[in-house]
Design a protein around this motif. Structure first.
Motif, short mmCIF file in Angstrom:
data_model
loop_
_atom_site.label_atom_id
_atom_site.label_comp_id
_atom_site.label_asym_id
_atom_site.label_seq_id
_atom_site.Cartn_x
_atom_site.Cartn_y
_atom_site.Cartn_z
N ASP A 207 1.11 -1.39 0.15
CA ASP A 207 -0.34 -0.31 -0.09
C ASP A 207 1.18 1.15 0.32
O ASP A 207 1.63 1.33 0.43
CB ASP A 207 -1.01 -0.15 1.09
CG ASP A 207 -1.77 -1.22 1.37
OD1 ASP A 207 -2.36 -1.54 -0.24
OD2 ASP A 207 -2.17 -1.33 2.55
N PRO A 208 0.33 2.74 -0.24
CA PRO A 208 1.46 3.59 -1.02
C PRO A 208 0.86 4.47 0.89
O PRO A 208 0.51 5.75 0.70
CB PRO A 208 0.58 3.70 -2.00
CG PRO A 208 -0.97 3.79 -1.90
CD PRO A 208 -0.98 1.85 -1.35
N VAL A 209 2.38 3.88 1.71
CA VAL A 209 1.63 4.31 3.34
C VAL A 209 3.14 5.16 3.01
O VAL A 209 4.01 4.81 2.69
CB VAL A 209 1.41 3.56 4.35
CG1 VAL A 209 1.52 4.13 5.69
CG2 VAL A 209 0.41 2.21 4.30
N GLU A 210 3.26 6.03 3.69
CA GLU A 210 4.58 7.37 3.86
C GLU A 210 4.86 6.98 5.26
O GLU A 210 4.13 7.03 5.89
CB GLU A 210 4.21 8.23 3.40
CG GLU A 210 4.47 8.15 1.02
CD GLU A 210 3.76 9.88 0.72
OE1 GLU A 210 3.72 10.60 1.30
OE2 GLU A 210 3.93 9.91 -0.36
N LEU A 211 5.82 7.61 5.79
CA LEU A 211 6.66 8.52 6.56
C LEU A 211 6.39 9.26 6.90
O LEU A 211 7.48 10.03 6.25
CB LEU A 211 7.81 6.94 6.88
CG LEU A 211 8.68 7.32 8.27
CD1 LEU A 211 7.66 6.58 9.02
CD2 LEU A 211 9.98 6.81 7.78
N ARG A 212 5.74 9.38 7.94
CA ARG A 212 5.94 11.10 8.78
C ARG A 212 6.40 11.52 9.51
O ARG A 212 6.84 12.84 9.53
CB ARG A 212 3.89 11.46 8.33
CG ARG A 212 2.97 11.17 7.81
CD ARG A 212 3.62 11.10 6.54
NE ARG A 212 3.44 13.25 5.90
CZ ARG A 212 2.58 13.49 5.27
NH1 ARG A 212 1.83 13.08 5.16
NH2 ARG A 212 2.27 14.88 5.02
N SER A 213 6.52 10.49 10.51
CA SER A 213 7.50 11.21 11.88
C SER A 213 7.84 9.67 12.04
O SER A 213 7.66 8.97 11.87
CB SER A 213 6.81 12.02 12.41
OG SER A 213 7.79 12.16 13.74
N PHE A 214 9.18 10.33 13.52
CA PHE A 214 9.67 8.83 13.89
C PHE A 214 10.82 9.26 14.86
O PHE A 214 10.46 10.23 15.46
CB PHE A 214 11.21 8.14 12.38
CG PHE A 214 11.97 9.02 12.64
CD1 PHE A 214 12.79 8.93 12.89
CD2 PHE A 214 11.98 9.87 11.25
CE1 PHE A 214 14.74 10.45 13.12
CE2 PHE A 214 13.15 11.29 11.05
CZ PHE A 214 14.33 10.42 12.00
N SER A 215 10.91 8.26 15.66
CA SER A 215 11.32 8.49 16.28
C SER A 215 12.59 7.20 17.08
O SER A 215 11.86 5.96 17.22
CB SER A 215 10.74 8.54 18.02
OG SER A 215 11.57 8.83 19.20
N THR A 216 13.69 7.08 17.68
CA THR A 216 14.30 6.03 18.50
C THR A 216 13.54 5.83 18.99
O THR A 216 13.32 5.91 20.67
CB THR A 216 15.50 6.39 18.22
OG1 THR A 216 15.67 7.63 19.17
CG2 THR A 216 16.50 6.78 16.84
N THR A 217 13.85 4.13 19.82
CA THR A 217 13.80 3.12 21.08
C THR A 217 15.01 2.95 21.71
O THR A 217 15.78 3.11 21.24
CB THR A 217 12.38 2.42 21.12
OG1 THR A 217 13.60 1.31 20.02
CG2 THR A 217 11.52 2.70 20.35
N GLY A 218 14.99 2.60 23.02
CA GLY A 218 16.32 2.51 23.53
C GLY A 218 16.80 1.19 23.28
O GLY A 218 17.83 0.96 24.09
N ASP A 219 15.94 0.08 22.78
CA ASP A 219 16.34 -0.88 22.91
C ASP A 219 16.94 -1.21 21.30
O ASP A 219 16.55 -2.00 20.60
CB ASP A 219 15.19 -2.29 23.20
CG ASP A 219 13.97 -1.46 21.81
OD1 ASP A 219 13.76 -0.83 21.49
OD2 ASP A 219 12.84 -2.35 22.24
#
Length: 782
Positions: free
Chosen positions: A287-299
């Protein structure tokens, strides 16, 4: 009551150039609405330094440091890039404090491929330039993004396009050739108090689109760069690189699965075109889903916000778990004004001028706060579990007041609503009704409180020992089983039970025994007093939905078989026998259409995998009572080299039917022709020979078995590991003697129905048998 509250910790007055920073942020607006901001902010891990990387009207770097005393204010020395430097700043990156020793160490990367290393020293509260060098070793390269992870500096650079590209590398996906001129490079670094040592530059990935490199623990992720004009199809994927394993993996943003993983060659790197071409079909079908924002996790994972509005957590192994839907209509509004960051078990998201805090474990929105100003979230390493917010007016902390009490209150209110609904309506709640009315959030929430909150704080209002905690979990799981197994399940219910069983295996085992009322009879079998409706639900072949949540979700019967395999493997065949009794009872049709495949096959499917016992598979096949199951069990024993057990099984089941007898004997005969391990059992095998088996048919089976065993044309070879004539002589003699014995057909029996048949003439003692056919006689003389 809203459990969230903002607490201001600074209004920029204790920062150098604080007034200038406040005016700058207010004039330019952090969120910037829908237009691209003329700068981007970077905040140090301890929250004491704010860096503003300017791009318009001129490239510059503004640094604001937190002041400690009046003496430090006077002696403050700021971070100033080289005066002759005309290239814009690409980004600033803080290096690992453990490697940096005392104080904060900073990397300033410029777009022309050069870099400067700076350290902030506490005694005189100032920045000192340690080292300057070329980061890129390619002439004319342009740095797009940079990060640091695991003692390495990783960056994305654009190289000059090749004038005459080779036709062997055609354009990929839907992008022009010039879009794939970017490479991912890395360098090891060692940072001392006064010096910086850089290793040689290595290429991790070459000939790709522009990426934003992001460090999460020891991993580096390559995310689609929304600022560049990258091809649309490449926005459906992201890549990951593990420096410790030196492996590049391709992930699908839509499905959350690893499409491709391979080691990257040192100094040359992986080729983006070849990597993606091997998983091109999966990318184009997504599906044409785009990434709008992100964040890293501690693991080492990522939290992703997709254009569909879903917030998902991607683990290191590529599994994507949906957590929360940020927008009701399925798409985020004004996504250019989004900032988000993960803090231990919660996620803070600033969408527009609204702050959301979401529990990453269960997906519950803990609260929201309207903001007067735009804001950017950041992580303070000294308070990793507390969200920090930078706005036009200063720095703020997001306090979660009495969060545990709020969770308990939500659980209590949910339980009251369920009780009141049952009491007032007088009807049993169905699954569809619960789902349509948004009920049944309490069990997952309550289990989280019992398992985590009470386990860590016995000083809380509700205290519980380990045994009491386990008992509470058993009750919860049992209630969920009772509720679900007494209704008609759908795929979402089956997927939910998969989650429950994997989270609480021992509690699920106890709950299953209680619900099915399992007990052992005197003869060692299992019995159940559960209603027929429960068994009908257990045996229904309902498949789980949304298989991306778990690796191997199973129907209910297979789930129960896995529990038996985990806790009581010896009783698994008894459970299958018990289920078979209920499958052919009055609650099911004899055709088995309501249970799908035969139950023994469904149980065997759970056994498939490394370390599973084949003895259980043999027993399940035999207990099925089916001829094909018996033959399959016989072949398993022969393949395992259990010759005595195989012959014993043949003697046990040959009397079931003439057809099964013939198949078993033929199977043993074929195996005996190929291995000499059955020689000690030839007398027992000869006794199993069917009455209608002739010497010609036996020889035909032997020849067919040996036809593909070697290149020599002779069927019988004089070697120790292949069949010779000697072992076959007693069997053939036995069959030939039976063939030459006088017999009467059905016509003779009707003709002599009134008078007994005459006694055949008795041969004198020592007389020989009738003459054999010439061909068989010659064969026996070999």
């Amino acid at each position: 009551m809203n459990p969230l509250a903002l607490q201001q910790v600074s209004d920029f007055s204790d920062f150098t150039r604080g007034r200038d920073l406040s005016d700058f942020l207010r004039d330019n607006s952090i969120g910037s609405g829908t237009r691209a901001p003329p700068f981007h902010l970077r905040i140090s891990p301890d929250g004491c330094h704010i860096h503003v990387v300017l791009s318009k009207p001129r490239a510059d770097l503004m640094t604001c440091d937190k002041r400690r005393s009046s003496a430090q204010i006077r002696s403050q020395s700021g971070l100033v890039v080289s005066p002759a430097k005309r290239s814009p700043v690409a980004d600033v990156v803080y290096l690992d404090r453990g490697r940096a020793g005392g104080g904060s160490a900073l990397l300033v990367a410029f777009e022309d491929g050069t870099a400067e290393f700076w350290r902030f020293c506490e005694p005189d509260s100032g920045w000192h330039r340690l080292h300057g060098s070329d980061l890129c070793d390619t002439p004319g390269a342009k740095v797009v993004s940079v990060c640091a992870a695991g003692g390495r500096i990783v960056w994305c650079e654009r190289r000059r396009p090749v004038e005459n590209p080779s036709e062997e590398n055609p354009p990929l996906l839907d992008g022009p050739r010039l879009c794939f001129t970017y490479s991912i490079c890395s360098r090891a670094f060692e940072l001392d108090q006064e010096t910086v040592r850089l290793g040689r530059a290595e290429v991790v990935l070459r000939d790709g689109p522009p990426f934003v490199v992001v460090a999460s623990a020891e991993n580096v992720y390559l995310l689609p760069d929304s600022r560049a004009s990258a091809p649309g199809s490449t926005s459906r994927l992201l890549l990951g690189w593990s420096p410790c394993r030196d492996q590049v993996a391709v992930y699908s943003i839509c499905e959350g699965s690893i499409l491709m993983a391979e080691p990257s060659a040192a100094a040359k790197g992986s080729d983006f075109r070849r990597l993606v071409s091997e998983c091109l079909v999966a990318l184009l079908a997504a599906d044409p889903v785009e990434l709008r924002s992100f964040s890293t996790t501690g693991d080492g994972g990522l939290v992703l916000l997709l254009s569909s509005g879903w917030i998902c957590v991607m683990n290191v192994d590529g599994v994507l778990r949906r957590v929360h839907r940020l927008a009701e209509n399925g798409a985020t509004s004004n996504c250019d004004r989004i900032s988000m960051n993960a803090y231990s078990d919660c996620l803070a998201v600033v969408e527009g001028r609204v702050l959301h805090v979401i529990d990453l474990q269960c997906g519950l929105e803990l609260g929201r706060i309207p903001l007067r100003d735009d804001g950017i979230l950041f992580l303070n390493h000294d308070e990793r579990h507390v969200p920090h917010l930078l706005t036009d007016t200063g720095l703020f902390l997001v306090r979660l007041h009495e969060l545990d009490s709020v969770l308990e209150e939500v659980v209590f209110e949910e339980a009251c609503r369920r009780y009141q609904t049952r009491t007032l309506s007088g009807m049993q709640l169905t699954v569809d009704k619960m789902m349509s009315e948004g009920k049944l959030q309490a069990p997952i929430l309550l289990s989280s409180v019992l398992r985590d909150y009470l386990k860590e704080r016995t000083t809380s209002v509700l205290t519980a020992s380990e045994s009491q905690l386990r008992r509470h979990c058993e009750i919860l799981v049992q209630e969920e089983l009772v509720r679900l197994l007494r209704t008609e399940l759908n795929g979402k219910d089956v997927l939910y039970l998969n989650v429950v069983f994997s989270s609480f295996p021992s509690e699920s085992w106890e709950a299953v025994q209680t619900l099915l009322r399992l007990s052992e009879t005197k003869d060692g079998a299992l019995s159940s007093e559960a209603p027929a409706a429960v068994w009908r639900t257990v045996l229904a072949p309902v498949q789980p939905e949304d298989t991306s949540v778990l690796l191997t979700p199973l129907p209910i019967f297979e789930l129960l078989c896995r529990l038996f395999l985990l806790f009581q493997p010896g009783q698994l065949p008894l459970f299958v026998d018990l289920a078979q009794q209920h499958a052919i009872g009055p609650s099911h049709s004899s055709s088995g259409s309501l249970i799908g495949q035969p139950l023994y096959k469904r149980a065997i499917s759970v056994l498939l995998g490394p370390g599973c016992s084949q003895d259980l598979e043999v027993e399940l096949l035999l207990r099925s009572g089916r001829p094909n199951g018996v033959l399959q069990a016989l072949r398993l024993l022969l393949d395992q080299g259990q010759w005595g057990q195989a012959v014993g099984l043949a003697e046990r089941f040959c009397g079931r039917s003439p057809l099964l007898n013939k198949e078993i004997f033929t199977t043993l005969l074929r195996k005996g022709c190929q291995y000499r391990n059955l020689d000690p059992y030839l007398d027992r095998i000869r006794a199993l020979c069917p009455e209608d088996m002739t010497a010609s048919s036996i020889i035909r089976v032997v020849l067919e078995s040996l036809s593909g065993s070697g290149s020599e044309p002779l069927p019988f070879r004089n070697r120790g590991d292949h069949l010779t004539v000697a072992p076959l002589r007693p069997l053939l003699a036995h069959v030939l003697q039976r063939e030459t014995r006088p017999h009467y057909g059905y016509g003779d029996l009707t003709r002599f129905s009134a008078i007994p048949p005459p006694i055949p003439p008795r041969r004198p003692r020592g007389a020989s048998l009738p003459a054999l056919p010439p061909s068989l006689s010659a064969l026996l003389q070999l």
